[in-house]
Design an enzyme around this catalytic site. Sequence first.
Site, PDB file in Angstrom:
ATOM      1  N   PHE A 128      23.019  49.592  34.940  1.00 28.45           N
ATOM      2  CA  PHE A 128      24.389  49.205  35.275  1.00 28.45           C
ATOM      3  C   PHE A 128      24.410  47.711  35.575  1.00 28.45           C
ATOM      4  O   PHE A 128      23.650  47.226  36.408  1.00 28.45           O
ATOM      5  CB  PHE A 128      24.923  49.983  36.495  1.00 28.45           C
ATOM      6  CG  PHE A 128      26.376  49.670  36.746  1.00 28.45           C
ATOM      7  CD1 PHE A 128      27.374  50.312  36.033  1.00 28.45           C
ATOM      8  CD2 PHE A 128      26.748  48.682  37.664  1.00 28.45           C
ATOM      9  CE1 PHE A 128      28.720  50.005  36.235  1.00 28.45           C
ATOM     10  CE2 PHE A 128      28.088  48.377  37.874  1.00 28.45           C
ATOM     11  CZ  PHE A 128      29.078  49.032  37.153  1.00 28.45           C
ATOM     12  N   ASP A 218      18.282  41.676  37.292  1.00 26.47           N
ATOM     13  CA  ASP A 218      19.530  41.980  37.988  1.00 26.47           C
ATOM     14  C   ASP A 218      19.157  42.563  39.353  1.00 26.47           C
ATOM     15  O   ASP A 218      18.798  43.734  39.480  1.00 26.47           O
ATOM     16  CB  ASP A 218      20.348  42.983  37.154  1.00 26.47           C
ATOM     17  CG  ASP A 218      21.649  43.379  37.847  1.00 26.47           C
ATOM     18  OD1 ASP A 218      21.751  43.206  39.077  1.00 26.47           O
ATOM     19  OD2 ASP A 218      22.548  43.898  37.152  1.00 26.47           O
ATOM     20  N   LYS A 247      26.589  41.405  46.023  1.00 28.63           N
ATOM     21  CA  LYS A 247      26.628  42.462  47.055  1.00 28.63           C
ATOM     22  C   LYS A 247      26.235  41.984  48.462  1.00 28.63           C
ATOM     23  O   LYS A 247      27.062  41.453  49.178  1.00 28.63           O
ATOM     24  CB  LYS A 247      25.756  43.634  46.606  1.00 28.63           C
ATOM     25  CG  LYS A 247      26.426  44.470  45.496  1.00 28.63           C
ATOM     26  CD  LYS A 247      25.714  45.773  45.287  1.00 28.63           C
ATOM     27  CE  LYS A 247      26.287  46.639  44.196  1.00 28.63           C
ATOM     28  NZ  LYS A 247      27.467  47.397  44.566  1.00 28.63           N
TER      29      LYS A 247
HETATM   30  C1  PLP Z   1      22.618  46.360  39.521  1.00 28.85           C
HETATM   31  C2  PLP Z   1      24.078  45.990  39.514  1.00 28.85           C
HETATM   32  N1  PLP Z   1      24.487  45.006  38.705  1.00 28.85           N
HETATM   33  C3  PLP Z   1      25.779  44.624  38.677  1.00 28.85           C
HETATM   34  C4  PLP Z   1      26.729  45.227  39.456  1.00 28.85           C
HETATM   35  C5  PLP Z   1      28.171  44.775  39.403  1.00 28.85           C
HETATM   36  O1  PLP Z   1      28.509  44.117  40.566  1.00 28.85           O
HETATM   37  P1  PLP Z   1      30.067  43.863  40.931  1.00 28.85           P
HETATM   38  O2  PLP Z   1      30.684  45.184  41.189  1.00 28.85           O
HETATM   39  O3  PLP Z   1      30.002  42.974  42.137  1.00 28.85           O
HETATM   40  O4  PLP Z   1      30.673  43.176  39.756  1.00 28.85           O
HETATM   41  C6  PLP Z   1      26.327  46.274  40.303  1.00 28.85           C
HETATM   42  C7  PLP Z   1      27.332  46.989  41.127  1.00 28.85           C
HETATM   43  O5  PLP Z   1      27.156  48.115  41.510  1.00 28.85           O
HETATM   44  C8  PLP Z   1      24.972  46.655  40.336  1.00 28.85           C
HETATM   45  O6  PLP Z   1      24.537  47.658  41.128  1.00 28.85           O
END
Ligand code: PLP
Length: 395
Positions: A128, A218, A247
């Site tokens: 994700f 990520d 986050k």
């Molecule tokens: C690993 C990862 N990457 C990207 C995101 C996307 O972040 P945002 O919701 O702040 O755009 C998330 C959100 O859950 C995530 O867990």
Amino acid sequence: MVSAVMPTYLRQPVAFVRGQGVWLYDALGHAYLDALSGIAVCGLGHAHPKITAALAEQAATLIHTSNLYQIPLQDELAARLCQISGMQQVFFCNSGAEANEAALKLARLHGHRRGITAPEVLVMEQSFHGRTMATLAATGNPKVQRGFAPLMPGFVRVPFGDTQAINQALEQHPQIVAILVEPIQGESGVRMPDQGVNDWLHQLRTLCDTHNLLLMLDEIQTGNGRTGRYFAYQHSAMLPDVVTTAKGLGNGFPIGAVLVQGKAVDLFSPGMHGSTFGGTPLACRVALATIEQICNGAMANAEEQGAYIQTSLRQRLRTFDVEITGLGLMIGVILPKDAPTLVDAARKAGLLFALSSGNRIRLLPPLIITKEEADLLIDRLTAVVSAFLNTPEAQ
Ligand SMILES: Cc1ncc(COP(=O)(O)O)c(C=O)c1O
């Protein structure tokens, strides 16, 4: 009352009116142990006095000026993040998806610099990376992509943790210029690579060095102390080329960042990327205060309480066919079958968590959780999981 908010979320029938530490309270005064932290955001818990003070002071001094001018707090935050991470430069934005968007632009620039006109990025199944058009295409979940075709091209997908599949993909797709990967997959339910995070990251590092690819981690969910190190890659003696975070960086105040080192440094030049809100004095001040607390105790506590919770849950749930996984305070409890009623049952018992893929409980409690609060979490979780697994519908 019908809400005028677009119905993009399946919301639970509860609203919280205040928070304190690991606790959230509804309007009737019921207390809920928050084992989700706003989805890995409020690592320092709710209403942390140092964060409240930083926010209030800076809001009363200067909120926003724009990136047309010098922003000393941005320089200070970038320096601090580099010092913590071993990286060299930082770009600031406002969310995880935005951080990954910037990383994907860096991958394209790296490719073009290598003379590759249609660069591709290798991504993982069940990953994700966000909901914007590029990060949606990078995400390995057909459910979140449904309805949004045509997806952005330029991604090649392999199973998570499978280095042989990566080697094959690299042979078949010489235009791959980067690998974008979560060290531990979060949204799909705390999935660890089979070989362990350490070996997986070292294998990826070697592959990226051999093929001149950017290794882009990520760490939006795994970062900011969640796994017991500031970033999860710091459990291993290696450095990625690009790290994305968001986050927990602002403990609930929106801020995202992309950190680079080595061949990813200076890929952007003036005019190539930007964000109106990226790195405001307010966001940077809050992030600096958050980092200070993470590094002064919260991260170490995450390691200690995370190990304690995992060990205790293994012991308490040993008679069931349940697997406990994760690192630090990113913990997955994998049930033998789907548990559609479990989140509701837990909330009614005063415990908040999320469920992924139908049967994977995700625990992401605040990093500041005490041993007593961890015991409560363990008791409440054990009770709801045991009750569910003992019912005939779960047999
Ligand atoms: C690993 C990862 N990457 C990207 C995101 C996307 O972040 P945002 O919701 O702040 O755009 C998330 C959100 O859950 C995530 O867990």
